[in-house]
Design a protein around this motif. Structure first.
Motif, mmCIF file in Angstrom:
data_model
loop_
_atom_site.group_PDB
_atom_site.id
_atom_site.type_symbol
_atom_site.label_atom_id
_atom_site.label_comp_id
_atom_site.label_asym_id
_atom_site.label_seq_id
_atom_site.Cartn_x
_atom_site.Cartn_y
_atom_site.Cartn_z
ATOM 1 N N THR A 82 77.490 -13.032 35.820
ATOM 2 C CA THR A 82 76.476 -11.993 36.005
ATOM 3 C C THR A 82 75.416 -12.091 34.901
ATOM 4 O OG1 THR A 82 78.151 -10.556 36.985
ATOM 5 C CG2 THR A 82 76.159 -9.500 36.195
ATOM 6 N N PRO A 83 74.117 -11.995 35.172
ATOM 7 C CA PRO A 83 73.501 -11.732 36.482
ATOM 8 C C PRO A 83 73.082 -13.023 37.210
ATOM 9 C CG PRO A 83 71.829 -11.528 34.822
ATOM 10 C CD PRO A 83 73.111 -11.919 34.103
ATOM 11 N N GLY A 84 73.446 -14.200 36.648
ATOM 12 C CA GLY A 84 73.015 -15.453 37.258
ATOM 13 C C GLY A 84 73.504 -15.614 38.685
ATOM 14 N N ALA A 85 74.763 -15.206 38.944
ATOM 15 C CA ALA A 85 75.310 -15.350 40.292
ATOM 16 C C ALA A 85 74.536 -14.505 41.290
ATOM 17 C CB ALA A 85 76.787 -14.955 40.294
ATOM 18 N N GLN A 86 74.151 -13.295 40.883
ATOM 19 C CA GLN A 86 73.391 -12.430 41.785
ATOM 20 C C GLN A 86 71.993 -12.997 42.053
ATOM 21 O OE1 GLN A 86 75.300 -11.407 39.325
ATOM 22 N NE2 GLN A 86 76.743 -9.985 40.270
ATOM 23 N N ILE A 87 71.380 -13.571 41.020
ATOM 24 C CA ILE A 87 70.044 -14.164 41.191
ATOM 25 C C ILE A 87 70.113 -15.341 42.159
ATOM 26 C CG2 ILE A 87 68.190 -15.404 40.014
ATOM 27 C CD1 ILE A 87 68.794 -13.722 37.534
ATOM 28 N N LEU A 88 71.134 -16.172 42.020
ATOM 29 C CA LEU A 88 71.287 -17.311 42.927
ATOM 30 C C LEU A 88 71.587 -16.852 44.344
ATOM 31 C CD1 LEU A 88 73.294 -19.852 40.727
ATOM 32 C CD2 LEU A 88 70.855 -19.859 41.267
ATOM 33 N N ALA A 89 72.364 -15.763 44.466
ATOM 34 C CA ALA A 89 72.665 -15.229 45.795
ATOM 35 C C ALA A 89 71.398 -14.748 46.489
ATOM 36 C CB ALA A 89 73.669 -14.087 45.689
ATOM 37 N N VAL A 90 70.528 -14.081 45.729
ATOM 38 C CA VAL A 90 69.249 -13.626 46.290
ATOM 39 C C VAL A 90 68.385 -14.815 46.685
ATOM 40 C CG1 VAL A 90 67.081 -12.466 45.723
ATOM 41 C CG2 VAL A 90 69.261 -11.421 45.092
ATOM 42 N N LEU A 91 68.338 -15.831 45.832
ATOM 43 C CA LEU A 91 67.541 -17.023 46.127
ATOM 44 C C LEU A 91 68.062 -17.736 47.378
ATOM 45 C CD1 LEU A 91 65.260 -18.933 45.245
ATOM 46 C CD2 LEU A 91 66.930 -20.154 43.828
ATOM 47 N N PHE A 92 69.385 -17.849 47.490
ATOM 48 C CA PHE A 92 69.971 -18.516 48.656
ATOM 49 C C PHE A 92 69.740 -17.699 49.928
ATOM 50 C CE2 PHE A 92 73.223 -19.748 51.653
ATOM 51 C CZ PHE A 92 73.274 -21.127 51.509
ATOM 52 N N GLY A 93 69.945 -16.378 49.843
ATOM 53 C CA GLY A 93 69.741 -15.535 51.008
ATOM 54 C C GLY A 93 68.297 -15.557 51.492
ATOM 55 N N ALA A 94 67.349 -15.508 50.556
ATOM 56 C CA ALA A 94 65.939 -15.569 50.935
ATOM 57 C C ALA A 94 65.609 -16.925 51.553
ATOM 58 C CB ALA A 94 65.065 -15.307 49.711
ATOM 59 N N GLY A 95 66.139 -18.005 50.962
ATOM 60 C CA GLY A 95 65.899 -19.340 51.520
ATOM 61 C C GLY A 95 66.488 -19.500 52.905
ATOM 62 N N ALA A 96 67.681 -18.930 53.121
ATOM 63 C CA ALA A 96 68.303 -19.004 54.444
ATOM 64 C C ALA A 96 67.474 -18.253 55.478
ATOM 65 C CB ALA A 96 69.716 -18.431 54.386
ATOM 66 N N ALA A 97 66.889 -17.117 55.084
ATOM 67 C CA ALA A 97 66.061 -16.348 56.016
ATOM 68 C C ALA A 97 64.810 -17.132 56.402
ATOM 69 C CB ALA A 97 65.680 -15.009 55.382
ATOM 70 N N LEU A 98 64.155 -17.746 55.412
ATOM 71 C CA LEU A 98 62.954 -18.535 55.700
ATOM 72 C C LEU A 98 63.283 -19.726 56.600
ATOM 73 C CD1 LEU A 98 61.300 -18.555 52.162
ATOM 74 C CD2 LEU A 98 60.506 -17.302 54.173
ATOM 75 N N THR A 99 64.456 -20.310 56.395
ATOM 76 C CA THR A 99 64.840 -21.482 57.184
ATOM 77 C C THR A 99 65.233 -21.095 58.605
ATOM 78 O OG1 THR A 99 65.631 -22.544 55.159
ATOM 79 C CG2 THR A 99 66.364 -23.482 57.247
ATOM 80 N N LEU A 100 66.082 -20.083 58.748
ATOM 81 C CA LEU A 100 66.523 -19.680 60.085
ATOM 82 C C LEU A 100 65.402 -19.026 60.890
ATOM 83 C CD1 LEU A 100 70.145 -18.322 59.549
ATOM 84 C CD2 LEU A 100 69.424 -20.483 60.546
ATOM 85 N N ASP A 101 64.379 -18.502 60.215
ATOM 86 C CA ASP A 101 63.259 -17.927 60.952
ATOM 87 C C ASP A 101 62.530 -19.000 61.765
ATOM 88 O OD1 ASP A 101 61.503 -15.669 61.570
ATOM 89 O OD2 ASP A 101 59.994 -16.811 60.474
ATOM 90 N N GLU A 102 62.716 -20.257 61.408
ATOM 91 C CA GLU A 102 62.142 -21.356 62.183
ATOM 92 C C GLU A 102 63.245 -22.264 62.725
ATOM 93 O OE1 GLU A 102 57.704 -22.104 61.072
ATOM 94 O OE2 GLU A 102 58.953 -22.878 59.461
ATOM 95 N N PHE A 103 64.385 -21.646 63.043
ATOM 96 C CA PHE A 103 65.503 -22.394 63.606
ATOM 97 C C PHE A 103 65.099 -23.125 64.884
ATOM 98 C CE2 PHE A 103 68.930 -22.266 66.803
ATOM 99 C CZ PHE A 103 69.835 -23.127 66.219
ATOM 100 N N ALA A 104 64.309 -22.471 65.734
ATOM 101 C CA ALA A 104 63.896 -23.091 66.998
ATOM 102 C C ALA A 104 63.046 -24.331 66.762
ATOM 103 C CB ALA A 104 63.122 -22.083 67.844
ATOM 104 N N LEU A 105 62.297 -24.355 65.653
ATOM 105 C CA LEU A 105 61.443 -25.513 65.366
ATOM 106 C C LEU A 105 62.292 -26.736 65.086
ATOM 107 C CD1 LEU A 105 58.243 -25.533 63.188
ATOM 108 C CD2 LEU A 105 59.967 -27.291 62.843
ATOM 109 N N TRP A 106 63.321 -26.594 64.225
ATOM 110 C CA TRP A 106 64.137 -27.771 63.923
ATOM 111 C C TRP A 106 65.190 -28.025 64.982
ATOM 112 C CZ3 TRP A 106 69.097 -26.068 62.023
ATOM 113 C CH2 TRP A 106 69.131 -24.804 61.406
ATOM 114 N N LEU A 107 65.300 -27.140 65.979
ATOM 115 C CA LEU A 107 66.155 -27.419 67.125
ATOM 116 C C LEU A 107 65.391 -28.195 68.194
ATOM 117 C CD1 LEU A 107 68.904 -26.936 68.534
ATOM 118 C CD2 LEU A 107 67.914 -24.850 69.501
ATOM 119 N N HIS A 108 64.146 -27.789 68.457
ATOM 120 C CA HIS A 108 63.337 -28.433 69.495
ATOM 121 C C HIS A 108 62.398 -29.515 68.937
ATOM 122 C CE1 HIS A 108 64.413 -25.706 72.826
ATOM 123 N NE2 HIS A 108 64.485 -24.770 71.895
#
Length: 242
Positions: A82-108
């Motif tokens: 703490t607090p590094g783990a929480q910061i990394l969790a936020v960074l990973f969660g935000a990155g996952a949201a940006l990536t999955l928001d264009e899931f259809a793009l990398w699928l099609h």
């Protein structure tokens, strides 16, 4: 005769639900903010514009992938507290949201963000939130496995059966329920026993054209079928091009 007391320390490893909550919260907020910005860009309102470098449109999934790579590399290399783990969790969660928001793009492999195919991105985000909620709640289907060889053998057999049900559910066109079934076996069992969607691989293999099952599937899932969940998706992700 002397007896020595032996102290045995038992370490119980449980999921870090606090860090998971940070990750899930960052995912939800980032996904909601991203959809709001993209809808403003689509409407031509506000200061937001598409990012272009050298005439190439840089999709926001690029930033998401970089964020997840950085967060994963630091976590595996340094295992911060703490607090590094929480910061990394936020960074990973935000990155996952940006990536999955264009899931259809990398699928099609094409920009289908505002088309009907692009709605798969919203489906992927909903699925990620559902799985995240199960993990944050501490749901663990592997916690009750006994230590005996017989128990482990039975458990392995049940897991293989459940995996087959999940794969069958996905082949029936119910991807979200198939993934959730990995954590909640009853969901996979019920979903697998129900009718497949007419455009799914299962229907193409098992429902011959003109058969009773093909007609039932088409009546159950007509091409213009709209549900309350579709209205929720339109509200969150924006109405796709008709």
């Amino acid at each position: 005769m002397q007896t020595e007391a032996v102290e045995i320390n038992v370490v119980v490893i449980v999921p870090n639900q606090g860090v998971g909550l940070w990750m899930l919260g960052a995912f939800v907020l980032t996904f909601g903010g991203t959809r709001m910005v993209t809808r403003l860009i689509r409407a031509g309102r506000g200061p937001f514009r598409n990012v272009e470098v050298g005439g190439t449109h840089v999709h926001h999934q690029v930033y998401g992938i970089l964020a997840m790579l950085v967060a994963g590399a630091i976590e595996f290399s340094y295992r911060p507290g703490t607090p590094g783990a929480q910061i990394l969790a936020v960074l990973f969660g935000a990155g996952a949201a940006l990536t999955l928001d264009e899931f259809a793009l990398w699928l099609h492999l094409e920009d289908v963000y505002w088309s009907r195919e692009g709605r798969k991105s919203v489906d992927a985000a909903f699925l990620a939130v559902a799985v995240g909620l199960l993990l944050v709640a501490g749901f663990n289907p592997f916690s009750d496995v006994g230590s005996g060889a017989a128990n482990q053998l039975v458990f392995a057999g049940l897991m293989l059966v459940n995996l087959a049900l999940c794969v069958g559910t996905i082949l029936k066109g119910k991807t979200a329920l198939g993934v959730i079934g990995l954590l909640v076996p009853l969901v996979a069992l019920v979903s697998f026993c129900r009718l497949a969607k007419p455009d799914s691989p299962w229907a193409r293999w098992r429902y011959p054209p003109g058969s009773r099952r093909a007609e039932r599937a088409l009546r159950r899932y007509p091409p213009d079928r709209r549900t309350r969940l579709d209205a929720v998706k339109d509200f969150i992700g924006g109405t796709p091009h008709r």
